[in-house]
Design a protein around this motif. Sequence first.
Motif, PDB file in Angstrom:
ATOM      1  N   ILE A 198      14.832  -6.416  31.222  1.00  0.00           N
ATOM      2  CA  ILE A 198      15.073  -7.770  30.705  1.00  0.00           C
ATOM      3  C   ILE A 198      15.291  -7.734  29.201  1.00  0.00           C
ATOM      4  O   ILE A 198      16.205  -8.374  28.664  1.00  0.00           O
ATOM      5  CB  ILE A 198      13.907  -8.694  31.081  1.00  0.00           C
ATOM      6  CG1 ILE A 198      13.875  -8.919  32.602  1.00  0.00           C
ATOM      7  CG2 ILE A 198      14.016 -10.018  30.350  1.00  0.00           C
ATOM      8  CD1 ILE A 198      12.651  -9.659  33.080  1.00  0.00           C
ATOM      9  N   VAL A 199      14.450  -6.974  28.511  1.00  0.00           N
ATOM     10  CA  VAL A 199      14.577  -6.886  27.053  1.00  0.00           C
ATOM     11  C   VAL A 199      15.919  -6.274  26.672  1.00  0.00           C
ATOM     12  O   VAL A 199      16.610  -6.738  25.748  1.00  0.00           O
ATOM     13  CB  VAL A 199      13.400  -6.075  26.470  1.00  0.00           C
ATOM     14  CG1 VAL A 199      13.650  -5.757  25.010  1.00  0.00           C
ATOM     15  CG2 VAL A 199      12.111  -6.868  26.607  1.00  0.00           C
ATOM     16  N   VAL A 257      18.730  -6.252  28.425  1.00  0.00           N
ATOM     17  CA  VAL A 257      19.806  -7.191  28.730  1.00  0.00           C
ATOM     18  C   VAL A 257      19.873  -8.287  27.679  1.00  0.00           C
ATOM     19  O   VAL A 257      20.953  -8.654  27.185  1.00  0.00           O
ATOM     20  CB  VAL A 257      19.620  -7.771  30.144  1.00  0.00           C
ATOM     21  CG1 VAL A 257      20.602  -8.929  30.397  1.00  0.00           C
ATOM     22  CG2 VAL A 257      19.808  -6.695  31.199  1.00  0.00           C
ATOM     23  N   VAL A 258      18.707  -8.850  27.325  1.00  0.00           N
ATOM     24  CA  VAL A 258      18.667  -9.908  26.312  1.00  0.00           C
ATOM     25  C   VAL A 258      19.184  -9.385  24.977  1.00  0.00           C
ATOM     26  O   VAL A 258      19.947 -10.063  24.268  1.00  0.00           O
ATOM     27  CB  VAL A 258      17.238 -10.449  26.169  1.00  0.00           C
ATOM     28  CG1 VAL A 258      17.143 -11.394  24.984  1.00  0.00           C
ATOM     29  CG2 VAL A 258      16.831 -11.173  27.452  1.00  0.00           C
ATOM     30  N   ARG A 259      18.822  -8.168  24.616  1.00  0.00           N
ATOM     31  CA  ARG A 259      19.301  -7.619  23.354  1.00  0.00           C
ATOM     32  C   ARG A 259      20.820  -7.443  23.371  1.00  0.00           C
ATOM     33  O   ARG A 259      21.508  -7.739  22.374  1.00  0.00           O
ATOM     34  CB  ARG A 259      18.623  -6.280  23.086  1.00  0.00           C
ATOM     35  CG  ARG A 259      19.042  -5.687  21.733  1.00  0.00           C
ATOM     36  CD  ARG A 259      18.570  -4.283  21.544  1.00  0.00           C
ATOM     37  NE  ARG A 259      19.058  -3.752  20.280  1.00  0.00           N
ATOM     38  CZ  ARG A 259      18.974  -2.490  19.893  1.00  0.00           C
ATOM     39  NH1 ARG A 259      18.434  -1.596  20.718  1.00  0.00           N
ATOM     40  NH2 ARG A 259      19.446  -2.091  18.728  1.00  0.00           N
ATOM     41  N   VAL A 281      23.002  -9.119  25.146  1.00  0.00           N
ATOM     42  CA  VAL A 281      23.646 -10.428  25.102  1.00  0.00           C
ATOM     43  C   VAL A 281      23.593 -10.994  23.691  1.00  0.00           C
ATOM     44  O   VAL A 281      24.591 -11.489  23.144  1.00  0.00           O
ATOM     45  CB  VAL A 281      22.995 -11.372  26.120  1.00  0.00           C
ATOM     46  CG1 VAL A 281      23.522 -12.802  25.953  1.00  0.00           C
ATOM     47  CG2 VAL A 281      23.248 -10.891  27.547  1.00  0.00           C
ATOM     48  N   LEU A 282      22.390 -10.952  23.060  1.00  0.00           N
ATOM     49  CA  LEU A 282      22.250 -11.505  21.719  1.00  0.00           C
ATOM     50  C   LEU A 282      23.104 -10.743  20.710  1.00  0.00           C
ATOM     51  O   LEU A 282      23.699 -11.337  19.799  1.00  0.00           O
ATOM     52  CB  LEU A 282      20.775 -11.487  21.308  1.00  0.00           C
ATOM     53  CG  LEU A 282      19.853 -12.446  22.075  1.00  0.00           C
ATOM     54  CD1 LEU A 282      18.408 -12.269  21.617  1.00  0.00           C
ATOM     55  CD2 LEU A 282      20.304 -13.891  21.876  1.00  0.00           C
ATOM     56  N   SER A 283      23.149  -9.427  20.861  1.00  0.00           N
ATOM     57  CA  SER A 283      23.964  -8.637  19.935  1.00  0.00           C
ATOM     58  C   SER A 283      25.438  -9.027  20.046  1.00  0.00           C
ATOM     59  O   SER A 283      26.145  -9.142  19.017  1.00  0.00           O
ATOM     60  CB  SER A 283      23.787  -7.148  20.233  1.00  0.00           C
ATOM     61  OG  SER A 283      22.451  -6.755  20.031  1.00  0.00           O
ATOM     62  N   THR A 340      16.715  -9.482  15.346  1.00  0.00           N
ATOM     63  CA  THR A 340      16.690  -9.608  16.808  1.00  0.00           C
ATOM     64  C   THR A 340      16.083  -8.363  17.453  1.00  0.00           C
ATOM     65  O   THR A 340      15.267  -8.461  18.390  1.00  0.00           O
ATOM     66  CB  THR A 340      18.105  -9.825  17.328  1.00  0.00           C
ATOM     67  OG1 THR A 340      18.662 -10.995  16.713  1.00  0.00           O
ATOM     68  CG2 THR A 340      18.111  -9.993  18.831  1.00  0.00           C
ATOM     69  N   ARG A 341      16.485  -7.197  16.970  1.00  0.00           N
ATOM     70  CA  ARG A 341      15.920  -5.960  17.526  1.00  0.00           C
ATOM     71  C   ARG A 341      14.411  -5.901  17.323  1.00  0.00           C
ATOM     72  O   ARG A 341      13.656  -5.597  18.259  1.00  0.00           O
ATOM     73  CB  ARG A 341      16.580  -4.758  16.845  1.00  0.00           C
ATOM     74  CG  ARG A 341      16.116  -3.414  17.387  1.00  0.00           C
ATOM     75  CD  ARG A 341      16.533  -2.312  16.432  1.00  0.00           C
ATOM     76  NE  ARG A 341      15.883  -2.507  15.137  1.00  0.00           N
ATOM     77  CZ  ARG A 341      16.208  -1.819  14.028  1.00  0.00           C
ATOM     78  NH1 ARG A 341      17.201  -0.944  14.060  1.00  0.00           N
ATOM     79  NH2 ARG A 341      15.560  -2.050  12.898  1.00  0.00           N
ATOM     80  N   LEU A 395      12.569  -8.392  19.647  1.00  0.00           N
ATOM     81  CA  LEU A 395      12.525  -7.964  21.047  1.00  0.00           C
ATOM     82  C   LEU A 395      11.540  -6.805  21.239  1.00  0.00           C
ATOM     83  O   LEU A 395      10.866  -6.728  22.270  1.00  0.00           O
ATOM     84  CB  LEU A 395      13.922  -7.559  21.512  1.00  0.00           C
ATOM     85  CG  LEU A 395      14.931  -8.712  21.656  1.00  0.00           C
ATOM     86  CD1 LEU A 395      16.306  -8.176  22.005  1.00  0.00           C
ATOM     87  CD2 LEU A 395      14.444  -9.707  22.712  1.00  0.00           C
TER      88      LEU A 395
END
Length: 300
Positions: free
Chosen positions: A31-32, A34-36, A38-40, A60-61, A64
């Motif tokens: 999950i982490v 994937v979220v990273r 997407v946000l990146s 962001t990194r 997370l």
Amino acid sequence: MLEQIPAAISELNLSMPALRLLGTTVALLLIVLVVRAVLSKVIRTSIQSTELRRKWLVQTRNGLILIFLLGLVLIWGQELRTLALSIVAIAVAFVVATKELILCFIGSLVKGGARSFDIGDRIQVKDFRGDVIDQNLLATTILEVGPGKLTHQRTGRATVIPNSLFVSEPVINESFTEDYVLHVFTVPFKRDDNWQLAQKVLLDATQAQCEPFLETARRYMRRLGDRRGLEVPVVDPRVSLQVPLAGEIHLVVRFPCRPSQRSAIEQAILMEAFANNDFSGVRKKGSEEDQGPIDPERME
């Protein structure tokens, strides 16, 4: 073959909690990631400034990573508590088992920090008294001096003192003044003895023994007092009186000397004082009877 199936099932049931925790951890990691990702992608496409884009990517990194660590703590919290209790129990058992060794190390630090003594000094700790010949992190070795606390002859025995004693016991350093020390010994007499004559004879003998180096000792004590900021002690030989009991008189003899000469000079003083003198106070028989009865009128 069939009998082994229940055992395998029981082992599988025992490992299921650990498998669930591992599965949850893997899911959190995915999950982490994937979220990273997407946000990146969003940050790279929506932010034109290079510096601002780099700033948001780094923040962001880091955010997370922090969320992932908090998730691990929540997932493995019970196991971590169990592990912490086990580590604490092991640490307590280790400390209890090595308490004396730890105290020896601490005593070595206390001894070195306070500069209590050095090699060659004569010290006393509890009932142990002697000249220091070796010291390390665990123990201090002395050559015993005695017997008793008033004798200055080596017995030929070595005593190994654990440094843990220096944590809880006071250390008496008899060589604090180094080159010259003030040596003291006591000569007991009865009240009826001729202690006045003994005091004079002991003082004369002490002065005769100390005369060759007395001025040198005075200069040394003055230099020592100036260097360490201490009040300079009186170096001249003296014989003082003490009355420990009603029927006793103790003559306390004090004189300066080098540490290695204490016993020799003390013995020389005693030999000179008692060789040709009799300090007994025994009266001759009839000395009081010859005086006759005491006249009360003469007493007035």
